[in-house]
Design a protein around this motif. Structure first.
Motif, mmCIF file in Angstrom:
data_model
loop_
_atom_site.group_PDB
_atom_site.id
_atom_site.type_symbol
_atom_site.label_atom_id
_atom_site.label_comp_id
_atom_site.label_asym_id
_atom_site.label_seq_id
_atom_site.Cartn_x
_atom_site.Cartn_y
_atom_site.Cartn_z
ATOM 1 N N MET A 139 4.300 2.998 -3.930
ATOM 2 C CA MET A 139 3.341 2.075 -3.332
ATOM 3 C C MET A 139 2.052 1.892 -4.131
ATOM 4 N N THR A 140 1.799 2.718 -5.151
ATOM 5 C CA THR A 140 0.575 2.494 -5.941
ATOM 6 C C THR A 140 0.852 1.367 -6.929
ATOM 7 N N LEU A 141 -0.193 0.724 -7.446
ATOM 8 C CA LEU A 141 0.008 -0.594 -8.061
ATOM 9 C C LEU A 141 1.030 -0.648 -9.206
ATOM 10 N N GLY A 142 1.036 0.355 -10.057
ATOM 11 C CA GLY A 142 2.015 0.326 -11.157
ATOM 12 C C GLY A 142 3.426 0.464 -10.637
ATOM 13 N N ALA A 143 3.636 1.430 -9.768
ATOM 14 C CA ALA A 143 4.974 1.652 -9.199
ATOM 15 C C ALA A 143 5.356 0.501 -8.271
ATOM 16 N N LEU A 144 4.367 -0.047 -7.578
ATOM 17 C CA LEU A 144 4.639 -1.159 -6.661
ATOM 18 C C LEU A 144 5.073 -2.404 -7.435
ATOM 19 N N ALA A 145 4.536 -2.548 -8.636
ATOM 20 C CA ALA A 145 4.965 -3.688 -9.459
ATOM 21 C C ALA A 145 6.454 -3.586 -9.769
ATOM 22 N N ALA A 146 6.967 -2.374 -9.809
ATOM 23 C CA ALA A 146 8.401 -2.176 -10.085
ATOM 24 C C ALA A 146 9.239 -2.233 -8.808
ATOM 25 N N THR A 147 8.593 -2.079 -7.660
ATOM 26 C CA THR A 147 9.270 -2.157 -6.354
ATOM 27 C C THR A 147 9.447 -3.630 -5.998
ATOM 28 N N THR A 148 10.550 -3.966 -5.321
ATOM 29 C CA THR A 148 10.812 -5.398 -5.135
ATOM 30 C C THR A 148 10.534 -5.925 -3.725
ATOM 31 N N ASN A 149 10.608 -5.072 -2.723
ATOM 32 C CA ASN A 149 10.551 -5.537 -1.339
ATOM 33 C C ASN A 149 9.244 -6.313 -1.060
ATOM 34 N N ALA A 150 9.388 -7.542 -0.589
ATOM 35 C CA ALA A 150 8.240 -8.440 -0.422
ATOM 36 C C ALA A 150 7.222 -7.877 0.575
ATOM 37 N N HIS A 151 7.697 -7.199 1.611
ATOM 38 C CA HIS A 151 6.805 -6.619 2.629
ATOM 39 C C HIS A 151 5.796 -5.675 1.964
#
Ligand SMILES: Cc1ncc(COP(=O)(O)O)c(C=O)c1O
Length: 424
Positions: A139-151
């Protein structure tokens, strides 16, 4: 429960699906304040691989605290940390002939991913990371950029860039998925990243889960994973395996990719590694990459959690015994067979998983959420995953006794029937 609803943030989530106050827990069972017992097929989202209040870890922790062992140490040297490192090297790395440096980070998976991305960018001097459709990395910005779920992405409030998402290498295609997953994605990626006119820069790293757990238990084939590793190296990029949920014995062997001929540049670990539910996250960096770090460049106040080192050392002891890993495979088969029997009754349902991470895709998020609620009402904890919450993932503690496993599976079958047979 009023105090939670009045004072705790709106952000709370799992408690909405399990609306009770838990008081005690032992191995695969949790009991709430009213005395109702739940069989736990959720295991703290994959943290509690060795059960709640694991007695061996509890004993080690009590002894450590009573002897005034250091509880918090940043990255200073402590006896507990030395014992953990020695045990990890002896039990995990040496028998597998793996040579890695252990990087402790702030004790969450997302922080391990952040550190891995930074290191890959540092080593290659490139910015872009390739991640995959349906990926979950934190959920932190770098890892979140790699996460896909739109929510989750929508909560960022800033652009999430420097990551390109490509098709994943599913062993079997998920029903209704039209994202081009499978072996074909390899050639497409090779073309995209080799052709200087594709408009895509050469990546710093390919970041991959061997099983996309939060993404809906989408299992990558060994052939595809090897292909991604080879492609990464052809392109001068790093191959990073995020083993935060699928590692630490969840699929049977310690790492989820064992026996697949993989040799990742970086492996991220968290969740189960602290053993008792005590938080820890750790990256394994190939030495030639690790030397690119300068001292203190990626810090974290809680990267020296000695209680986690103590419990984590006991957890590693489980992997001295091949019978423990074989038992995970055996129990995984019991779960898979039970799920196959359930899925066979209802058209459109399919089963996916490996080891003790097994799931049913119900194809419909409302239906699976209703089933998860029906599980809760019957005294079973199980959570939904997948982009629409259409999948129920079963990840009991690896230490669950057969009786609890079978009872939980019977409750699950009943909960599914209650929703599929009356509401179709
Ligand atoms: C594969 C994977 N990577 C990273 C994370 C993030 O871990 P954490 O929630 O501890 O930050 C998770 C959490 O579910 C995960 O499953």
């Amino acid at each position: 429960m009023q105090i939670f609803e009045e004072w705790e943030s709106e952000i709370r989530a799992y408690c909405r699906a399990a609306p009770t106050v838990f008081k005690t827990a032992s191995n695969a069972r949790q009991t709430d304040e009213s005395g109702k017992t739940f069989i736990d097929f959720f295991a703290g989202a994959g943290v509690l691989n060795f059960g709640h209040n694991n007695p061996k870890m509890k004993q080690a922790l009590i002894e450590y605290i009573q002897s005034d062992g250091v509880a918090h140490s940043l990255d200073m040297y402590t006896t507990a940390k030395r014992t953990f490192i020695q045990k990890f090297v002896d039990t995990i790395l040496k028998p597998r002939e793996m040579d890695y440096r252990l990087q402790f980070v702030g004790p969450t998976g997302t922080n391990a991913v952040e550190a891995a991305l930074k290191l890959a960018r540092r080593v290659t001097g490139r910015e872009n990371i390739v991640a995959f459709h349906h990926a979950f990395h934190g959920m932190t910005l770098g890892a979140l950029a790699a996460t896909t779920n739109a929510h989750f992405r929508n909560a960022a409030g800033v652009p999430l860039n420097h990551v390109t998402h490509q098709s994943f290498g599913c062993e079997t295609p998920c029903p209704g998925c039209q994202l081009g997953c499978g072996m074909g994605s390899l050639e497409r990626m090779r073309a995209l990243y080799s052709n200087s006119s594709s408009g895509l820069p050469k990546p710093a790293a390919f970041l991959v889960e061997t099983i996309q757990a939060e993404g809906g238990v989408r299992v990558a084939s060994a052939e595809w994973l090897k292909g991604v590793q080879d492609l990464a190296h052809e392109l001068g990029a790093l191959f990073i395996v995020d083993d935060i949920q699928a590692g630490c014995g969840r699929t049977g062997p310690y790492f989820s990719f064992e026996g697949m001929g993989l040799d990742p540049d970086i492996i991220t670990l968290a969740k189960g590694i602290g053993g008792f539910g005590t938080p820890m996250a750790m990256n394994l960096n190939k030495p030639e990459h690790d030397k690119h770090w300068a001292p203190g460049e990626h810090t974290g106040t809680f990267r020296g959690q000695d209680l986690s080192f103590v419990a984590g050392t006991v957890a590693l002891g489980y992997f001295d015994d091949p019978a423990f890993m074989a038992d995970t495979q055996r129990k995984g088969k019991i779960i898979a067979q039970a799920l196959e029997q359930i899925a066979a009754k209802y058209p459109g349902c399919s089963v996916r998983g490996r080891g003790m991470m097994q799931a049913i895709d119900f194809g419909d998020g409302n239906r699976s959420k209703a089933i998860a609620t029906a599980c809760f009402e019957r005294g079973l904890l199980a959570a939904v995953c997948g982009s629409r919450g259409q999948v129920i993932k079963l990840i009991p503690p690896l230490t669950i006794p057969d009786e609890d496993l079978n009872e939980g599976l019977a409750l699950f079958a009943e909960a599914v029937a209650s929703q599929m047979e009356t509401k179709s």
